[in-house]
Design a protein around this motif. Structure first.
Motif, PDB file in Angstrom:
ATOM      1  N   TYR A  27     -11.577   2.654  14.994  1.00 48.50           N
ATOM      2  CA  TYR A  27     -11.972   3.875  15.051  1.00 48.50           C
ATOM      3  C   TYR A  27     -13.192   3.952  15.766  1.00 48.50           C
ATOM      4  O   TYR A  27     -13.570   4.763  16.631  1.00 48.50           O
ATOM      5  CB  TYR A  27     -12.352   4.572  13.837  1.00 48.50           C
ATOM      6  N   TYR A  28     -14.327   3.134  15.559  1.00 41.52           N
ATOM      7  CA  TYR A  28     -15.800   3.449  16.108  1.00 41.52           C
ATOM      8  C   TYR A  28     -15.625   2.935  17.654  1.00 41.52           C
ATOM      9  O   TYR A  28     -16.242   3.809  18.359  1.00 41.52           O
ATOM     10  CB  TYR A  28     -16.705   2.576  15.323  1.00 41.52           C
ATOM     11  N   TYR A  44       0.680  -1.101  -0.041  1.00 44.26           N
ATOM     12  CA  TYR A  44       0.017  -0.036   0.130  1.00 44.26           C
ATOM     13  C   TYR A  44       0.765   1.270   0.038  1.00 44.26           C
ATOM     14  O   TYR A  44       0.860   2.125  -0.765  1.00 44.26           O
ATOM     15  CB  TYR A  44      -0.773   0.058   1.239  1.00 44.26           C
ATOM     16  N   GLN A  46      -0.634  13.891   7.451  1.00 45.29           N
ATOM     17  CA  GLN A  46      -1.531  15.003   7.301  1.00 45.29           C
ATOM     18  C   GLN A  46      -2.678  14.669   6.388  1.00 45.29           C
ATOM     19  O   GLN A  46      -3.605  15.151   6.194  1.00 45.29           O
ATOM     20  CB  GLN A  46      -0.987  16.419   7.374  1.00 45.29           C
ATOM     21  N   SER A  47      -2.028  13.517   5.301  1.00 41.56           N
ATOM     22  CA  SER A  47      -2.840  13.391   4.366  1.00 41.56           C
ATOM     23  C   SER A  47      -3.767  12.085   4.499  1.00 41.56           C
ATOM     24  O   SER A  47      -3.879  11.406   4.965  1.00 41.56           O
ATOM     25  CB  SER A  47      -1.905  13.094   2.978  1.00 41.56           C
ATOM     26  N   LEU A  48      -4.912  12.602   3.689  1.00 41.72           N
ATOM     27  CA  LEU A  48      -5.979  11.476   3.527  1.00 41.72           C
ATOM     28  C   LEU A  48      -5.600  10.279   2.429  1.00 41.72           C
ATOM     29  O   LEU A  48      -5.181  10.630   1.394  1.00 41.72           O
ATOM     30  CB  LEU A  48      -7.421  12.015   2.958  1.00 41.72           C
ATOM     31  N   HIS A  49      -5.571   9.059   3.163  1.00 39.78           N
ATOM     32  CA  HIS A  49      -4.952   7.860   2.255  1.00 39.78           C
ATOM     33  C   HIS A  49      -6.115   7.152   1.671  1.00 39.78           C
ATOM     34  O   HIS A  49      -6.040   6.931   0.365  1.00 39.78           O
ATOM     35  CB  HIS A  49      -4.061   7.077   3.048  1.00 39.78           C
ATOM     36  N   ALA A  50      -7.074   6.847   2.490  1.00 37.95           N
ATOM     37  CA  ALA A  50      -8.005   5.945   1.802  1.00 37.95           C
ATOM     38  C   ALA A  50      -9.244   6.800   1.306  1.00 37.95           C
ATOM     39  O   ALA A  50      -9.451   7.779   2.320  1.00 37.95           O
ATOM     40  CB  ALA A  50      -8.427   4.820   2.836  1.00 37.95           C
ATOM     41  N   ARG A  51      -9.949   6.245   0.687  1.00 34.82           N
ATOM     42  CA  ARG A  51     -11.249   6.739   0.160  1.00 34.82           C
ATOM     43  C   ARG A  51     -12.315   6.569   1.326  1.00 34.82           C
ATOM     44  O   ARG A  51     -12.922   7.544   1.561  1.00 34.82           O
ATOM     45  CB  ARG A  51     -11.782   5.947  -0.905  1.00 34.82           C
ATOM     46  N   MET A  52     -12.407   5.468   2.109  1.00 39.25           N
ATOM     47  CA  MET A  52     -13.272   5.474   3.123  1.00 39.25           C
ATOM     48  C   MET A  52     -12.286   6.095   4.448  1.00 39.25           C
ATOM     49  O   MET A  52     -11.445   5.465   4.834  1.00 39.25           O
ATOM     50  CB  MET A  52     -13.691   3.936   3.599  1.00 39.25           C
ATOM     51  N   VAL A  53     -12.860   6.998   4.845  1.00 39.94           N
ATOM     52  CA  VAL A  53     -12.213   7.792   5.937  1.00 39.94           C
ATOM     53  C   VAL A  53     -11.972   7.130   7.284  1.00 39.94           C
ATOM     54  O   VAL A  53     -10.933   7.300   8.102  1.00 39.94           O
ATOM     55  CB  VAL A  53     -12.715   9.214   6.157  1.00 39.94           C
ATOM     56  N   ASP A  54     -12.587   6.097   7.289  1.00 42.21           N
ATOM     57  CA  ASP A  54     -12.685   5.446   8.694  1.00 42.21           C
ATOM     58  C   ASP A  54     -11.590   4.202   8.593  1.00 42.21           C
ATOM     59  O   ASP A  54     -11.486   3.288   9.383  1.00 42.21           O
ATOM     60  CB  ASP A  54     -13.805   4.840   9.092  1.00 42.21           C
TER      61      ASP A  54
END
Lengths: 715, 715
Positions: B362-363, B214, B332-340
């Motif tokens: 996360y949840y 990944y 700091q960057s968003l890596h995945a499409r699903m934020v969780d």
């Protein structure tokens, strides 16, 4: 409004619809009208004449077109719009399947309220007119009746179906967005970021040097170059003048050429007057005059371009990277220690950039935002007053009383019925047409850097306006005087009053929805207005090919108003779905027909003016959910009005809505704000011409062949 | 409490302080106590004996030490703590310079309230005891008097000074943080990010392969390797057993060696029993027994290490990069499409990692957070009840009444005075000592990944606890019964009641502050408790060198309780600064003395256990501002109590506080959450040994020489 006027309105709408459909079938067959009915295809270079002349062919085509067809014909934003339409459609279909067979018998067999009314004798006229039509509404259920449990279950069913469909839709849209972003076609904005609030440069350093050295230090490998935003007011003025003369010259030449073919072989050289609007002043030969003007202005423009690039650099820039991942990552990272400088965001598409907004600094943007919010709030609050008046006006009795000279006309029976049926809806529609331009202007004034973002902001404002004023305003307005005594001293009773007054407006909104889908979609499909305007223009104004092309330019979807008005229908249908389930089929027709008609328009007519890769969706999602919460609150109030002691059973639903909103937001939202790196790291199809990316961002007034690469580099 | 008992308390505190200072001077001169008074220096390898034996030398040294000295001796977090202390100190100095000369004469020359009381004759005992001491308080100003303008101006002055100092402090701390981060010394955590919520791997793929592929795809150039977090429960258990036996073996060998030098040259081989706690069972030779045990466990540990690394991989990982900018940007960057999923954050320092929390998803983290918040809120609310009881108890009359057997002791005059002076404060201090451990445990249960973050979270909870319970609780409690009738039916009157009851507790808090700086700082500097504990341990428990070193280990600053208790003093002093300006000098002494004493402790004693580069500051800033807003609200209420019609002049100040908070947050905050790239892009001093960075994160139970590089790679 009674049953008769409802049927009149419905019937008239239907007749208009049939006429418009006939017009569409007839007009769209003529080859000369192809530019009106297939402009998107023509602009894409496809031949529309290959279509069969079968009048229902368009339905077949629209119905069987896939999502990929839509994306390739009209972009991701349009596909997202269809996700919204089909979600609303499915919601009402699933609601209808369960609610209609259950709730209609439940209410039709309950006679408690009627008995009450008969007993009470002094039933008001409002009640009696409602009973005629609302035989199947929740209004008929007696207070505290156990039958209300059926309605409670219905509320749960509608809510659960909404959660399920919204979840699926958000996931699907996220998929669409990812697929589109992942695409191996390079897009200019994926290689750039917008940098704002650049601090003052050191003494003796230009902005360009400052930005270059700053980003070169951080991204030694992936930084390509920077484009400093300049103050283009002066250069734009000169450029526009030049363009105007170029256009006039072309027109004069066309006229001259035509005159040659029609009259004498030498032709008649067109003349013009040099004074104001060409109305007075010395008469000169047009072609010579314009050529001279162009030759005069061109060097001025070039000089101005150089001055602008050198001396009018502002505190923002577009920074270009050689890789998509680098740009996506850079747009999300904090660059400076002081967070209010070197603010970075995703670059807008080149065609979307609002240059004049780019250099506003952070605090001025914030202040502008709050000022705009204040103005919009005041606008929303004070439009309430005219709307209430309009509703009071639109009973014919009032009209006769206030404008007595209209009496002879109104007294005619057929006119009276027609007016009674249409007047309120027409007033409302015209009224709503006035606002979008103001809201768009205000949203632009917030300092937003891209057109699609302005569209989203304006659409949000318009949504709150329509729901607050049209829906609540009209519901309350219709029964405001009846209810005002109950509000006195207890402002928290507003929900109860609103809930109690909702059933009184059911027929009004039923008619409104029917008018919207018959007349609205009829006009949409037949494009009668565009058709008339185009033919007038071509006849009287167009001289050159470019003029004709401009005359039939189809424009884009105007989402800023399209979404909010669909949302209004959604909110209305949702809120009435349980109280007056008969509205559900109307909702189903609205969204089903919308899906079909707009699909045709997307494939054949409109050309989207920008592409935001579905960034509209989180807004739609939030407003969809707001509508649901609003509906749940209304139902809570209405169960209260019905003295149903289990009304609190709605509370868990409200909590569920909040948790659902939270989870969706956490799971999906950030990807719609930022570009996820796992999506951006896919390989490109071809090696990238990064210089062409850079050039695509040059504003037309600065884009000159004479200014070669070095010119920019020197600056 | 009257003037006499205040003076008794103050005097006793002062005497204790003098005794403690004498002890400190005497004890710190003895070379054997250097490990108590200079442990930080000793651990840093510096020689403390070079210090002169001048008793006030430490003051000189602390006073003239620079911020850089502090940073190099004790880290950035400590330097930030001093910024806080000096900001509070400066605030009260500047407040005192203006407020004391203005407000004291204004109140001393106003006799309206006294006259009123004399007229009314039925003045309560509460009032008479207060008047004796509060000659210089705002209490004396008559209702609606124009003299209240002086107090209004004072509120403005204090607020404006606070804004100014906080702005400067935030800027300064941001500078310190930037300088420290920019440093060319590489630090392990600057090259790593923590990845949580890794989704399930595809069939036949290990977590390690999944993570590697990944990140390699996204960062082809800068990705180094990944360390998958494993479930270490089993391996830790074995490792701890092994360590225990190793320690015991060392101890047995030391005893054997000692016995050789003291008794017979062969020495006495120590023995141990194999049963529970070494109390029964067969007697065996210790050295042999422990060596055997170690040999037995070591291969078990190695096997378990392999199993853990291979089969117990959890859904989180530490990912290492070869450059600081890459790591900072990746975090700091968003890596995945699903934020969780694939949630990334800055990696904690190796010593700070809380391994067991890393793999919570996360949840579950979100749910834990809300559960903890609920528990803490309940704790805060229900501690209110005992605190109120305690305050009611701590009048001696009540004590005599409820516990009559104490009467003979209490009747003794000197005991009575002493008890009256100290009892309430002592009860309070003991009471507050119970809580921090619970709060720390709860904060850890939230799923926070680093120790310093847990400290911040616990400190926040403790702050709300102290301010709500100690300050408001005691203020209200002291006059609750007097005021309860005014609260009935009007819960919004709480501010007014609170404001009205504040002056009644002025002397109590004056004594509390004095006790805190005399006894608190006296104990801090003289380290009497640590001294006694160390000497006991050395005498009875310590066998080996390592045992002795462990006995004098100084520990860290315990910010989780230090900040909140300073904040409590700050809030108290701020709230009373205008109502009873005599408290200001006490505040000045508290923070001035604190600065000096803690500076000595920072240079010589405490060893910080972690480094967060000043991430504590935004929390301090917010709480400082909350204290200010609280003060403004109280003053608004108190002006209302005084029937001052211009009380609304406070409103602009409240607005200013909110705008100030907003601007500070926008300008500074994000840099404390993320590492700014412009700071991280500075060159490193030396070429980096990235493998040692990787190894520094290996948990000790998995860090084995036998497991070489390939072992990790295979996994």
């Amino acid at each position: 409004m009674d049953l008769r006027s409802f049927l009149t309105s419905f019937g008239t709408s239907f007749i208009i619809f049939v006429v418009l459909m006939f017009l569409f079938t007839w007009l769209s067959r003529k080859p000369g009208n192809q530019v009106i009915y297939y402009p998107n295809r023509i602009l894409k270079g496809m031949d529309p004449s290959s279509k069969t002349r079968n009048p229902i062919y368009w339905i077949k085509e629209a119905f069987f077109s896939s999502e990929d067809d839509i994306i390739s014909a009209s972009g991701v934003d349009t596909a997202v719009y269809f996700v919204f339409l089909s979600t609303a459609f499915r919601l009402f279909v699933m609601a209808g399947i369960v609610l209609l067979p259950i709730l209609l018998p439940v209410s039709a067999t309950d006679h408690s309220v009627i008995k009450q009314n008969k007993n009470a004798k002094n039933s008001t006229s409002t009640n009696s007119t409602i009973n005629e039509f609302n035989k199947f509404s929740m209004e008929r259920i007696g207070p505290g009746s156990p039958r209300l449990w059926a309605y409670m279950i219905a509320v749960y069913w509608v809510s659960l179906v909404t959660y399920f469909l919204l979840w699926k839709a958000y996931k699907h849209v996220s998929e669409i967005r990812a697929t589109a972003l992942r695409s191996s076609e390079p897009r200019a904005e994926q290689f750039a970021i917008l940098v704002r609030d650049i601090p003052h440069a050191r003494e003796g350093e230009t902005k360009k040097e400052q930005v270059d050295s700053y980003f070169k230090a951080i991204y030694p490998d992936t930084f390509y170059r920077a484009m400093i935003v300049t103050d283009n007011k002066e250069v734009n003025k000169i450029w526009e003048e030049l363009e105007k003369y170029k256009k006039k010259l072309l027109r004069a030449e066309t006229i001259y050429a035509e005159s040659k073919s029609i009259g004498s072989p030498e032709g008649v050289r067109p003349t013009t007057r040099t004074g104001f609007l060409g109305l007075y002043g010395t008469k000169v030969d047009s072609i010579e005059y314009y050529t001279e003007k162009i030759n005069e202005i061109t060097p001025k423009l070039e000089a101005e371009q150089k001055i602008t690039l050198r001396d009018r650099q502002l505190s923002s820039a577009l920074v270009f990277f050689t890789s998509r991942v680098a740009a996506a990552s850079a747009a999300q990272s904090l660059h400076a220690r002081m967070v209010d400088s070197w603010i970075v965001v995703d670059a807008p598409e080149p065609r979307q950039v609002i240059w004049t907004n780019l250099s506003l600094n952070y605090y001025s943007r914030t202040i502008r935002k709050y000022v705009v919010y204040t103005i919009v709030s005041i606008t929303i609050l004070f439009f309430m007053i005219p709307i209430t008046f309009i509703t009071a006006f639109t009973t014919l009795e009032n009209l006769e009383m206030l404008l007595p000279f209209l009496r002879p006309i109104i007294e005619i029976k057929s006119v009276r019925t027609l007016l009674e049926a249409f007047l309120p809806q027409l007033v409302l529609i015209i009224f709503l047409a006035l606002l979008p331009m103001l809201l768009r202007y205000l949203s632009k004034a917030e300092g937003i850097p891209s057109e699609s973002h302005v569209t989203r902001a304006a659409s949000g404002k318009y949504f709150y306006f329509t729901v607050l004023n049209v829906f609540i305003g009209l519901s309350l307005g219709g029964s405001l005087f009846y209810n005002i005594k109950r509000l006195k001293g207890k402002p928290e009773a507003i929900i109860e009053v609103l809930a109690a007054s909702i059933p009184y407006s059911a027929t009004f909104f039923l008619t409104y929805v029917a008018l919207r889908f018959f007349v609205g979609y009829g006009l949409e499909l037949s494009r009668v207005i565009s058709f008339v305007i185009f033919h007038c223009k071509r006849k009287f104004l167009c001289k050159t090919e470019a003029d004709v092309k401009e005359a039939w330019a189809p424009g884009d979807f105007r989402y800023a108003t399209r979404f909010p008005s669909d949302m209004l229908i959604l909110t209305i249908t949702l809120c009435y779905s349980v109280i007056a389930p008969l509205i559900i089929p109307f909702g189903v027709i609205y969204f089903g027909m919308g899906w079909l008609v707009i699909r045709n328009q997307a494939l054949n007519v409109y050309v989207p003016s920008c592409e935001s890769f579905g960034r509209m969706w989180p807004h739609i999602h939030t407003r969809f959910l707001s509508a649901l919460v609003f509906y749940q609150v209304i139902m809570f109030g209405y169960f209260g009005v019905k003295k149903f002691i289990y009304a609190f059973a709605i509370i868990p639903l409200l909590l569920m809505s909040l948790i659902f909103a939270y989870v969706c937001n956490k799971k999906f939202y950030r990807f719609f704000h930022h570009r996820a790196l796992e999506v951006m790291c896919h390989e490109l199809k071809e090696t990238l011409d990064i210089d062409s990316v850079y050039r695509s961002y040059l504003p037309p007034s600065l884009n000159s062949d004479k200014l070669d690469d070095d010119e920019y580099e020197i600056v």
